[in-house]
Write a protein that holds these residues in place. Structure first.
Motif, mmCIF file in Angstrom:
data_model
loop_
_atom_site.group_PDB
_atom_site.id
_atom_site.type_symbol
_atom_site.label_atom_id
_atom_site.label_comp_id
_atom_site.label_asym_id
_atom_site.label_seq_id
_atom_site.Cartn_x
_atom_site.Cartn_y
_atom_site.Cartn_z
ATOM 1 N N ARG A 73 0.840 -1.216 0.092
ATOM 2 C CA ARG A 73 0.095 -0.088 0.072
ATOM 3 C C ARG A 73 0.779 1.307 -0.061
ATOM 4 N NH1 ARG A 73 -4.164 -0.042 4.600
ATOM 5 N NH2 ARG A 73 -2.534 -0.451 6.111
ATOM 6 N N ASP A 74 2.073 1.220 0.401
ATOM 7 C CA ASP A 74 2.945 2.109 0.423
ATOM 8 C C ASP A 74 3.269 2.928 -1.135
ATOM 9 O OD1 ASP A 74 3.091 1.679 2.946
ATOM 10 O OD2 ASP A 74 5.387 1.076 2.943
ATOM 11 N N PHE A 75 3.227 4.306 -0.959
ATOM 12 C CA PHE A 75 3.415 4.976 -2.150
ATOM 13 C C PHE A 75 4.478 6.176 -2.114
ATOM 14 C CE2 PHE A 75 0.247 6.792 0.464
ATOM 15 C CZ PHE A 75 0.405 8.287 0.525
ATOM 16 N N ALA A 76 5.051 6.418 -3.336
ATOM 17 C CA ALA A 76 6.305 7.188 -3.302
ATOM 18 C C ALA A 76 5.810 8.805 -3.051
ATOM 19 C CB ALA A 76 6.840 7.023 -4.693
ATOM 20 N N LEU A 77 6.875 9.222 -2.298
ATOM 21 C CA LEU A 77 6.364 10.786 -1.882
ATOM 22 C C LEU A 77 7.732 11.495 -2.663
ATOM 23 C CD1 LEU A 77 6.354 10.569 2.032
ATOM 24 C CD2 LEU A 77 4.450 10.607 0.350
ATOM 25 N N TRP A 78 8.894 10.842 -2.856
ATOM 26 C CA TRP A 78 10.044 11.527 -3.530
ATOM 27 C C TRP A 78 10.473 10.211 -4.674
ATOM 28 C CZ3 TRP A 78 11.795 16.275 -4.244
ATOM 29 C CH2 TRP A 78 13.009 16.372 -4.843
ATOM 30 N N LYS A 79 10.791 10.724 -5.728
ATOM 31 C CA LYS A 79 11.098 9.509 -6.652
ATOM 32 C C LYS A 79 12.629 9.691 -7.164
ATOM 33 C CE LYS A 79 7.932 8.456 -9.391
ATOM 34 N NZ LYS A 79 6.619 8.471 -10.333
ATOM 35 N N LYS A 80 13.223 8.678 -7.038
ATOM 36 C CA LYS A 80 14.813 8.833 -7.612
ATOM 37 C C LYS A 80 14.585 9.067 -9.144
ATOM 38 C CE LYS A 80 18.581 5.583 -8.858
ATOM 39 N NZ LYS A 80 18.943 4.332 -8.899
ATOM 40 N N SER A 81 15.523 9.946 -9.644
ATOM 41 C CA SER A 81 15.660 10.334 -10.984
ATOM 42 C C SER A 81 16.536 8.996 -11.749
ATOM 43 C CB SER A 81 15.999 11.475 -11.133
ATOM 44 O OG SER A 81 15.369 12.726 -10.897
ATOM 45 N N ARG A 82 16.048 8.577 -12.987
ATOM 46 C CA ARG A 82 16.407 7.315 -13.479
ATOM 47 C C ARG A 82 16.973 8.110 -14.999
ATOM 48 N NH1 ARG A 82 14.318 3.292 -10.808
ATOM 49 N NH2 ARG A 82 12.187 3.592 -9.927
ATOM 50 N N SER B 200 19.301 12.528 -6.165
ATOM 51 C CA SER B 200 18.710 13.277 -7.318
ATOM 52 C C SER B 200 17.430 12.732 -7.333
ATOM 53 C CB SER B 200 19.618 13.440 -8.427
ATOM 54 O OG SER B 200 18.845 14.041 -9.370
ATOM 55 N N GLY B 201 16.285 13.417 -7.417
ATOM 56 C CA GLY B 201 14.982 12.875 -7.605
ATOM 57 C C GLY B 201 13.837 14.091 -7.908
ATOM 58 N N ARG B 202 12.631 13.654 -7.658
ATOM 59 C CA ARG B 202 11.700 14.608 -7.889
ATOM 60 C C ARG B 202 10.490 14.108 -7.037
ATOM 61 N NH1 ARG B 202 11.558 11.025 -12.242
ATOM 62 N NH2 ARG B 202 9.496 10.142 -12.625
ATOM 63 N N GLY C 28 17.488 9.631 -18.320
ATOM 64 C CA GLY C 28 16.819 10.503 -19.231
ATOM 65 C C GLY C 28 15.585 11.248 -18.391
ATOM 66 N N GLU C 29 15.749 11.392 -17.099
ATOM 67 C CA GLU C 29 14.911 12.125 -16.385
ATOM 68 C C GLU C 29 15.392 13.145 -15.644
ATOM 69 O OE1 GLU C 29 12.108 8.257 -15.467
ATOM 70 O OE2 GLU C 29 12.819 9.214 -13.828
ATOM 71 N N PRO C 30 14.727 14.312 -15.504
ATOM 72 C CA PRO C 30 15.273 15.478 -14.769
ATOM 73 C C PRO C 30 15.091 15.156 -13.237
ATOM 74 C CG PRO C 30 12.826 15.992 -15.177
ATOM 75 C CD PRO C 30 13.275 14.682 -15.857
ATOM 76 N N GLY C 31 16.286 15.819 -12.527
ATOM 77 C CA GLY C 31 16.227 15.565 -11.073
ATOM 78 C C GLY C 31 16.584 16.734 -10.209
ATOM 79 N N TRP C 32 16.471 16.926 -8.884
ATOM 80 C CA TRP C 32 16.795 18.090 -8.129
ATOM 81 C C TRP C 32 17.436 17.228 -6.876
ATOM 82 C CZ3 TRP C 32 12.514 18.036 -11.242
ATOM 83 C CH2 TRP C 32 12.400 19.162 -11.905
ATOM 84 N N GLU C 33 18.552 17.996 -6.439
ATOM 85 C CA GLU C 33 19.113 17.318 -5.247
ATOM 86 C C GLU C 33 18.446 17.683 -3.887
ATOM 87 O OE1 GLU C 33 21.921 15.686 -5.127
ATOM 88 O OE2 GLU C 33 21.832 15.893 -7.332
ATOM 89 N N SER C 34 18.433 16.406 -3.349
ATOM 90 C CA SER C 34 17.668 16.052 -1.858
ATOM 91 C C SER C 34 18.535 15.533 -1.112
ATOM 92 C CB SER C 34 16.336 15.575 -2.185
ATOM 93 O OG SER C 34 16.705 14.247 -2.269
ATOM 94 N N PRO C 35 18.188 15.600 0.143
ATOM 95 C CA PRO C 35 18.930 14.487 1.146
ATOM 96 C C PRO C 35 18.873 13.204 0.739
ATOM 97 C CG PRO C 35 17.068 16.086 2.342
ATOM 98 C CD PRO C 35 17.007 16.135 0.987
ATOM 99 N N TRP C 36 18.061 12.675 -0.185
ATOM 100 C CA TRP C 36 18.130 11.159 -0.578
ATOM 101 C C TRP C 36 18.599 10.998 -1.932
ATOM 102 C CZ3 TRP C 36 13.665 14.474 -0.107
ATOM 103 C CH2 TRP C 36 13.322 14.732 1.254
#
Length: 792
Positions: free
Chosen positions: A342-351, A363-365, A353-361
């Motif tokens: 049932r768990d769902f993504a709050l922050w998604k790792k950038s793979r 690059s992701g979005r 070809g995908e844009p990303g922003w730096e975070s404590p976890w």
């Protein structure tokens, strides 16, 4: 009690203020109508968050249904009930669909530049694209090749021609049509580049977006931002065309990345989320429930099921060998690390070809759901009044929003008796469907807003009427009958406004007698009808914005006003009749005000009557009509006088020509200028009524009238010919001697009067049959004798 057996917590009604309104709202949180009470202590300010568009394609009529309906409710809240509405709407400009489409469009455009001609390399790439697209099409036979595809495609006739398909069938149909288009392009002997690329675009762009995605660096944002910005601009233009109010505050995901990161971190700190190796952060549904919260308040029936990760990155198609790719293995590994399905993504790792922003976890979005929780909380705080969106967002999106917000604003149940109630009222707009199928961008079975308006089938006004008639909560299907109701409602109101406008201009003219201001029983009744309508509309709007009933009440009032006008107009039978323009004007004035509140847009002027021209938000028609009226009146009076002279001197040949010219001015020249002269009883000196309006509508009404008259004449002629045929048939029948009428192959023996005694098979005719035949014989004898007598 086991967590899975718990009931949803009771909804906490806001504390009412002395200025609370009588408005009831159909609240998705309670599944009932609940009194509306704003969070604002003064009771005047309303905070409202609306889920905005995901800008990756053109807006369609389903979007118009949602946002135009929301606009009507917002206007009623602001302009009828008098609230100060702070309306916040997001724009999802960072999203898996946007990323995929933008990447595909980017590489397709680059590919076309690099390959201006269709050569062997291009053909080979299309074959590879076909193979990938075919493998990725669920249900497509694996052994079907480009060469065998045309034969296989002919077996899909039933699917292709079916007007109603479910979601899986629709997706399959769209994909095989794309494959068919590409195969036809490949079989073209000498392909023209522009046409060729248009035919293979769907499969080629999907192929290039997948095989070339590694060429996009992680810090590349412009490709995706520019693509989203284009569709956001298109969406905003569409809503302006529909006369929808802009948001008080717009929140874009790309401009709230730091707020999203901080929001996720707080949920982790509160113990309701966890990061897995690689950088993806998941919401912990079990921990959330164990802390005393309830998951899936809007749709409790879905709380035990697997999370719908609608916005999760779609895994690439399987390789030919059938072995899992590294990307597939990575996704499978991440899913295996979830603590619950049932768990769902709050922050998604950038793979790749995908844009990303730096975070404590890493690059992701932001995940799909977190953006609304974070942005609404940032702008509106820990509690606000209304959250709206389409019914398809109720689960998982809105339920996940609620869970995230409650986890962020978490209060320890042991320390606080007041539970977190982030949203007080959830309202969901129903689906729009055509022929039973819901419109969807992802299914590609939609009619865009621009296509609908440009085709002339719809106008902004007709769509607003349609959605108000359909109500905001339930599903709405566009049918021919429903469309006819919309057209009739609009036509009735337009005709009413045109008539009242003409009568008002006439009453304000210095020509003719001074208007009377009467208050007889007729006027008193019309004012009572107006007061009743005002009360009924108020009750309808208080009843969870029952716009369908409100429009019905208005139509009924127009009918009563039209009856009053007609029954009190001068005529040959009633030359002393008179009506009070003030009572009619007051009815029209109030209806105009209500339509303006609903967002139709009124004519300009200090005292407007009627709405703006169809398709526009507002207009200057009334001012221009006031200026033009004296000139048109002079022409109309001249025409009345010429017509009167021609009628009284019909024996003069020139008078027939004058009458034709008079009709030509009325039915052609003036209609094209937006002027309709409605002739009244000239025998008692009543001048033509001057109506101003849309030339297109006037000309259409004229053509409809001509067509109706033509059909009437055709029916009359057909009836005449049928009567002639029957008379001829009757005459021919009357010439037959009764003794001969049954001398047919059906019988073999007859008596002296010609009545059958034995049938063709040698059987004696029964008594009952002879009785029936005798009655027919008697009728024929009367016809025959009458014919002989007439001939004598």
């Amino acid at each position: 009690m086991a967590l899975e057996n718990r009931e949803p917590p009771a909804w906490s009604p806001p504390r009412a203020s002395s200025s609370s309104s009588p408005l009831l709202l159909n609240n998705s949180l309670t599944k009932t109508k609940t009194p509306f009470v704003p969070v604002d202590p003064t009771g005047r300010k309303v905070s409202w968050y609306c889920c905005g568009p995901t800008v990756y394609d053109a807006g369609h009529l389903g979007h118009a249904r949602n946002y135009l309906t929301t606009d009507v409710l917002r206007r009623i809240m602001r302009d009828y009930f008098g609230y100060e509405v702070v309306f916040v709407q997001n724009v999802t400009d960072v999203d898996d669909k946007i990323i995929k489409r933008a990447r595909e469009r980017h590489f397709l455009a680059k590919y076309k530049e690099d390959h201006p001609k269709i050569d062997a390399e291009v053909v080979e790439d299309i074959k590879l694209a076909f193979a990938q697209f075919a493998r990725d099409t669920k249900g497509f036979p694996a052994d079907t090749t480009i060469d065998t595809f045309p034969q296989w495609f002919t077996t899909q006739k039933e699917l292709l021609e079916s007007p109603i398909l479910d979601e899986d069938q629709t997706i399959f149909k769209v994909r095989i049509l794309a494959l068919n288009s590409a195969v036809n392009a490949l079989l073209t002997p000498i392909p023209e580049p522009t046409q060729f690329y248009a035919a293979v675009e769907s499969i080629l762009s999907a192929y290039l977006g997948n095989v070339k995605k590694s060429e996009i660096p992680p810090d590349e944002h412009a490709i995706f931002a520019d693509y989203a910005a284009y569709w956001e601009h298109q969406f905003n233009e569409d809503l302006r065309t529909l006369n929808c109010l802009p948001p008080t505050i717009t929140t874009r995901v790309s401009e709230f990345i730091p707020e999203n990161i901080a929001f996720v971190q707080q949920i982790i700190d509160n113990g309701f989320a966890y990061a897995i190796p690689g950088g993806t952060v998941y919401f912990d549904v079990n921990a959330f429930e164990k802390a005393g919260h309830f998951y899936a308040k809007l749709e409790p029936g879905n709380r035990k099921g697997e999370a719908k990760q609608e916005e999760e990155v779609t895994a690439p198609p399987p390789p030919p060998a059938g072995e899992a790719s590294s990307a597939e293995l990575e996704i499978q590994n991440e899913k295996a690390q979830k603590r619950s399905g049932r768990d769902f993504a709050l922050w998604k790792k950038s793979r790749v070809g995908e844009p990303g922003w730096e975070s404590p976890w890493g690059s992701g979005r932001p995940g799909w759901h977190i953006e609304c929780s974070a942005m609404a909380s940032e702008v509106l705080g820990s509690q606000f009044d209304i959250h709206s969106g389409g019914i398809d967002l109720a689960f998982p999106h809105h339920d996940n929003e609620l869970a995230q917000a409650e986890a962020y604003w978490h209060k320890n149940p042991k320390e606080s008796k007041t539970p977190v109630q982030w949203v007080n009222y959830f309202i969901h707009m129903g689906h729009l469907s055509i022929a039973g199928a819901k419109m969807s961008k992802s299914l590609k079975n939609f009619i865009t807003i621009r296509e609908a308006l440009d085709s002339g089938d719809w106008t902004a006004r007709k769509l607003r009427i349609l959605f108000m008639m359909g109500g905001w909560k339930g599903g709405l299907e566009i049918s021919q009958n429903f469309r006819a109701e919309v057209d009739l409602w609009e036509k009735t109101l337009s005709n009413f406004f045109s008539s009242v406008g003409a009568l008002v201009l006439e009453s304000e003219s210095t020509e003719g007698p001074r208007p009377k201001h009467l208050f007889r029983s007729q006027e008193k009744q019309l004012y009572q009808d107006l007061e009743t309508a005002q009360k009924d509309v108020h009750e309808a709007l208080c009843d969870s914005f029952n716009t369908s009933l409100a429009l019905s009440v208005i139509l009924d009032l127009v009918s009563k006003a039209n009856t009053y006008i007609k029954s009190n107009q001068k005529s040959t039978n009633n030359p002393d009749a008179y009506f009070s323009i003030n009572s009619v004007k007051e009815v029209a004035r109030w209806i105009t005000k209500m339509l303006q509140i609903f967002g139709f847009g009124a004519s300009s002027g200090s005292d407007p009557i009627g709405w703006a021209e169809a398709g526009s938000a507002s207009g200057t028609a009334q001012d221009s009509q006031t200026i033009a009226f004296p000139y048109v009146q002079a022409l109309s009076q001249f025409r009345d006088q010429v017509k009167h002279l021609a009628i009284t001197n019909k024996s003069q040949p020139v008078c027939q020509e004058l009458l034709k010219l008079s009709d030509h001015v009325r039915d052609n020249q003036l209609l094209q200028l937006g002027v309709n002269l409605e002739d009244r009883d000239s025998s008692i000196g009543e001048p033509a009524l001057i109506k101003f309006g849309d030339p297109t509508e006037f000309l259409a009404a004229r053509e409809a009238k001509i067509q109706a008259q033509l059909e009437k004449e055709q029916k009359k002629e057909a009836a005449r010919l049928e009567a002639e045929r029957l008379e001829k048939e009757k005459a021919e029948k009357a010439r037959v001697k009764p003794e001969d009428m049954f001398k047919t192959d059906e019988y073999s023996q007859w008596d002296e009067d010609g009545l059958p005694t034995v049938d063709a098979q040698g059987e004696e005719v029964t008594k009952s049959k002879r009785k029936t035949l005798k009655k027919a014989w008697d009728r024929q004898k009367k016809l025959y004798d009458a014919q002989l007598k007439a001939g004598a």
